[in-house]
Structures are given as structure tokens and as C-alpha cells.
Design a protein around this motif. Structure first.
Motif, mmCIF file in Angstrom:
data_model
loop_
_atom_site.group_PDB
_atom_site.id
_atom_site.type_symbol
_atom_site.label_atom_id
_atom_site.label_comp_id
_atom_site.label_asym_id
_atom_site.label_seq_id
_atom_site.Cartn_x
_atom_site.Cartn_y
_atom_site.Cartn_z
ATOM 1 N N SER A 164 17.823 2.789 -18.632
ATOM 2 C CA SER A 164 16.587 2.049 -18.850
ATOM 3 C C SER A 164 16.359 1.142 -17.644
ATOM 4 O O SER A 164 17.300 0.825 -16.902
ATOM 5 N N GLU A 165 15.118 0.723 -17.499
ATOM 6 C CA GLU A 165 14.770 -0.158 -16.394
ATOM 7 C C GLU A 165 15.631 -1.433 -16.405
ATOM 8 O O GLU A 165 16.087 -1.886 -15.367
ATOM 9 N N GLU A 196 15.280 12.814 -12.315
ATOM 10 C CA GLU A 196 14.232 11.811 -12.577
ATOM 11 C C GLU A 196 14.841 10.441 -12.880
ATOM 12 O O GLU A 196 14.314 9.407 -12.476
ATOM 13 N N VAL A 197 15.978 10.466 -13.599
ATOM 14 C CA VAL A 197 16.585 9.189 -13.979
ATOM 15 C C VAL A 197 16.931 8.375 -12.729
ATOM 16 O O VAL A 197 16.786 7.149 -12.694
ATOM 17 N N GLU A 199 15.343 8.720 -9.865
ATOM 18 C CA GLU A 199 14.062 8.365 -9.230
ATOM 19 C C GLU A 199 13.670 6.975 -9.725
ATOM 20 O O GLU A 199 13.280 6.091 -8.960
ATOM 21 N N LEU A 200 13.833 6.777 -11.046
ATOM 22 C CA LEU A 200 13.559 5.452 -11.624
ATOM 23 C C LEU A 200 14.523 4.420 -11.036
ATOM 24 O O LEU A 200 14.135 3.297 -10.704
ATOM 25 N N TRP A 201 15.791 4.827 -10.922
ATOM 26 C CA TRP A 201 16.826 3.951 -10.347
ATOM 27 C C TRP A 201 16.356 3.409 -8.987
ATOM 28 O O TRP A 201 16.394 2.206 -8.736
ATOM 29 N N GLU A 203 13.307 3.323 -7.687
ATOM 30 C CA GLU A 203 12.117 2.477 -7.795
ATOM 31 C C GLU A 203 12.470 1.060 -8.221
ATOM 32 O O GLU A 203 11.978 0.073 -7.662
ATOM 33 N N VAL A 204 13.357 0.964 -9.229
ATOM 34 C CA VAL A 204 13.713 -0.370 -9.747
ATOM 35 C C VAL A 204 14.510 -1.151 -8.703
ATOM 36 O O VAL A 204 14.304 -2.355 -8.506
#
Ligand code: NAD
Length: 359
Positions: A164-165, A196-197, A199-201, A203-204
Motif C-alpha cells: 500500500s502507499e 505494477e506494485v 511502479e507504485l513503489w 512513484e511514492v
């Protein structure tokens, strides 16, 4: 109010190395006039033998009440065949999860005196000082759904990599804060081209980076990071990554230093309360023979001073004392080379105490 350290010696060489770390703690208390008290409790196989549980309620309560925990090692052949839920490693896993220890810090430091112990050329590793920050309570090791099922007449195994973010944000924050106190460089490792997980990593991490403008942030795919660690490890300062990649990369980085008996680690919660332990296990093959290298345990104590008690001066003094005994040529069997002086676990601890008090 005095600060409390809970000592959990555990099994095998755990009690021997913890005794030496405690001697060094007492010397640090004396030299720096620290207000620290200690308590001891059972964990692992020793706890199972005494109570039937690898993490007795009393130990967990003491761990929750303490400001920091110094852990020895657990496990051994004696307990390899008992019911899985009672095995020594369950005690450590439960301790980590009950205390919410989500940030695992694994330094890979190579003392110049031991440069020849690495499998890499001395010029590539001498003076190495990397800190790997691994997320410890999320990712694929804990993600749901997970399991085994039948599909089209065959078995299929599956796990879920999920972050999660907020989980990414809190580990990134720890890593940026640490980078700020060191070389001000942070490399975030992901596989954002495929997962994708992560990719979020990425970005955050970039978002958190805005709060730390003085830290230079970079991103690297995990396969490249594994290569770069053996090609040119000194390019890294702090590395932050998820549970799975961190598990593998932290062992790889640690091994660059050549000796398992020298490697400390820390696992921290949101308030920087931590569990500090050597990276090695209980070494049943040498337990009870005064052969263990206590330096990983002693360096874990230094980390405790730096990260949980915010006493970088005490940490540095302990690390300098370790370097000084290496400079004197003292070596336990695992780091012994011709021309140096072989000493036992207790003599190594005594030498660190002497060096610490001599300053
Ligand atoms: P290990 O780290 O205990 O030992 C591997 C080798 O390194 C052995 O030859 C040992 O003698 C040597 N070694 C380890 N620490 C040393 C030290 N301080 N000084 C000198 N030599 C040292 O790993 P293993 O043999 O795979 O595991 C033994 C037991 O430890 C098992 O029961 C395992 O489950 C447990 N274990 C516990 C932890 C922990 O407590 N966190 C971690 C890993 C393994």
C-alpha cells in the motif's frame, strides 16, 4: 528516567556473544555515564525447553516494555523436529510482528583490516559502507491470496506481491532520514518495468523525496542492483527496497564483507524502538567452545546506541574500539589469517572493553 535494554541471548552461541556485548555495554555505561538498565529473558529453543513456548508471554511483555532489545541467536538441531509452531524461529518471527518492526537495517561495512576476507578485490571493497533498508512486514511474504490449488489437473502455487502507499511511504521516510545522516544518496530498488506494485513503489519514493531535497535519489532495477553490488559496490550509500528484493540483496551485500561473524542488523518500529541482532545464526557447530566471534553482537549494540538511543557518539566509540582491536591484529577463528593473533570469544570481548575504556 533510565532507558531499558532487554537482552535475549537465545541458543547456541547466542549466550556467549550476548555476554560479550553486555560487557561492552557496561563499559559504555561507565565511560559515558549512561543511565541504562538491563533485563534478560528467554527466547527460542531455551524458552521452549523451559516453558513449552519459543516466545513466552513474559518475554513478550518485557520486550514491549523495553526501549530496545539486544538479541543473540536462536535455533539448533535439538529443536528441528518439534512441532512447527513451537520452533525457535517462530519466537523471533512473532517478536518482530508483535512489535511492528517494519524497517530492517542491514549495514555492509568492511573494516580495512579485513579487506582480504572478501571474495572481491580489496580495491573494490576496502572501506565499503552501505546500508540496506528492507521493508520487513509486507510484500510477497505476507500478501494474500496465497496458497496451492488444483487447476486443469495439476497443482498451482501462488503468492501476491502487494504494497500500500502508506507502507511504501513509511519505509521510504526511514531510508531518506538515514541517508540524510550519512552520504546523502539513496538508491531505491524495484522492478518497475515488469511489476505494477513496484511502479507504485517508485512513484511514492519520488513523492517522499520532495521532503528531502538534500538527498540525491536514484532508482535501479533489482537485476541491475544485484550486478552493481558485485561490480562497484562503493557507488551505493543507502539502498531502500521491498521485502523480497531486500532479503536477497542484503545477504549479497553482507557477503561482500567476507565474514558472517562481523555483521550487525536492526529492525525498527515507527518510533525507532528496535530489535538489534547479528545476521548470523546460533552456530551450533561451535557453540559452548569459546570460538564465536562476538563482534557482530557488539556492533549490533553500537547500532542500538545510534538508532534507538540517538547516541551516535557512543556508537562511534564502540565501532572505533572494534576497529582498534582489529588493528591490534586480534582475530577469532572465522576471520583469522596468518600473521594475526587468534583469540577466543571472551578475549575478543575483553579487548573491545579495554579499547573502549582506554579512550
Ligand atoms: P549460522 O549462521 O548459525 O552458521 C553458519 C556458519 O557460520 C557456521 O559454520 C558457523 O560456525 C559460522 N558462524 C556463524 N556465526 C559465527 C560467529 N559469530 N563466529 C564464528 N563463526 C560463526 O547458520 P546455520 O548453520 O545455517 O544455522 C544454525 C542455526 O541457526 C539453525 O538452527 C538456524 O535456524 C539458526 N538461525 C538463526 C538465526 C537467528 O537467530 N536470527 C539466523 C539464521 C539461522
Amino acid at each position: 528516567m533510565s532507558q531499558q535494554i532487554l537482552l535475549l541471548p537465545g541458543d547456541g552461541i547466542g549466550p556467549e556473544i550476548t555476554t560479550e556485548a553486555e560487557k561492552v555495554l557496561n563499559a559504555a555505561i561507565e565511560r559515558f555515564d549512561l543511565d541504562i538498565t538491563t533485563d534478560t529473558a528467554l527466547v527460542g529453543g531455551a524458552a521452549y525447553d523451559a516453558t513449552g513456548e519459543p516466545l513466552p508471554e513474559e518475554t513478550l511483555a518485557k520486550a514491549k516494555a523495553a526501549d530496545a532489545i539486544l538479541f543473540g541467536a536462536i535455533g539448533g538441531p535439538k529443536w528441528d523436529t518439534i512441532e512447527r509452531s513451537k520452533r525457535p524461529e517462530r519466537g523471533l518471527l512473532k517478536l518482530r510482528s508483535s512489535l511492528g518492526l517494519f524497517a530492517n537495517l542491514r549495514p555492509a561495512i568492511l573494516f580495512p583490516q579485513l579487506a582480504s576476507a572478501s571474495s572481491l578485490k580489496p580495491e573494490i571493497v576496502s572501506g565499503l559502507d552501505i546500508l540496506i533498508v528492507r521493508e520487513l512486514t509486507g510484500g510477497i511474504y505476507f500478501g494474500e491470496p496465497r496458497g496451492l490449488r488444483e487447476e486443469n489437473g495439476e497443482r498451482v502455487g501462488f503468492n501476491t506481491m502487494v504494497y500500500s502507499e502508506s507502507e511504501i511511504r513509511r519505509i521510504a521516510k526511514v531510508a531518506f532520514e538515514l541517508a540524510q545522516t550519512r552520504g546523502k544518496k539513496l538508491c531505491s530498488v524495484d522492478k518497475a518495468n515488469v511489476l505494477e506494485v513496484t511502479e507504485l513503489w517508485k512513484e511514492v519514493v519520488n513523492d517522499v523525496a520532495k521532503d528531502y531535497p538534500e538527498v540525491e535519489v536514484s532508482h535501479m532495477y533489482v537485476d541491475n542492483a544485484a550486478m552493481q553490488l558485485v561490480r562497484a559496490p562503493k557507488q551505493f550509500d543507502v539502498v531502500v527496497t521491498g521485502n523480497l528484493f531486500g532479503d536477497i540483496l542484503s545477504d549479497e551485500a553482507a557477503m561482500l564483507t567476507g565474514s558472517i561473524g562481523m555483521l550487525p542488523s536492526a529492525s525498527l518500529d515507527v518510533n525507532r524502538k528496535g530489535l538489534y541482532e547479528p545476521c548470523h545464526g546460533s552456530a551450533p557447530d561451535i557453540a559452548g567452545q569459546n570460538l564465536a566471534n562476538p563482534l557482530a553482537a557488539i556492533l549490533s549494540l553500537a547500532m542500538l546506541m545510534r538508532y534507538s538511543f540517538e547516541r551516535a557518539d557512543v556508537a562511534q566509540a564502540i565501532e572505533d574500539a572494534v576497529e582498534s582491536v582489529l588493528e591490534q591484529g586480534l582475530r577469532t577463528g572465522d576471520i583469522y589469517t596468518e600473521g594475526t593473533t587468534k583469540v577466543g570469544c571472551d578475549a575478543m570481548g575483553d579487548a573491545v572493553v579495554k579499547a573502549l575504556l582506554a579512550k
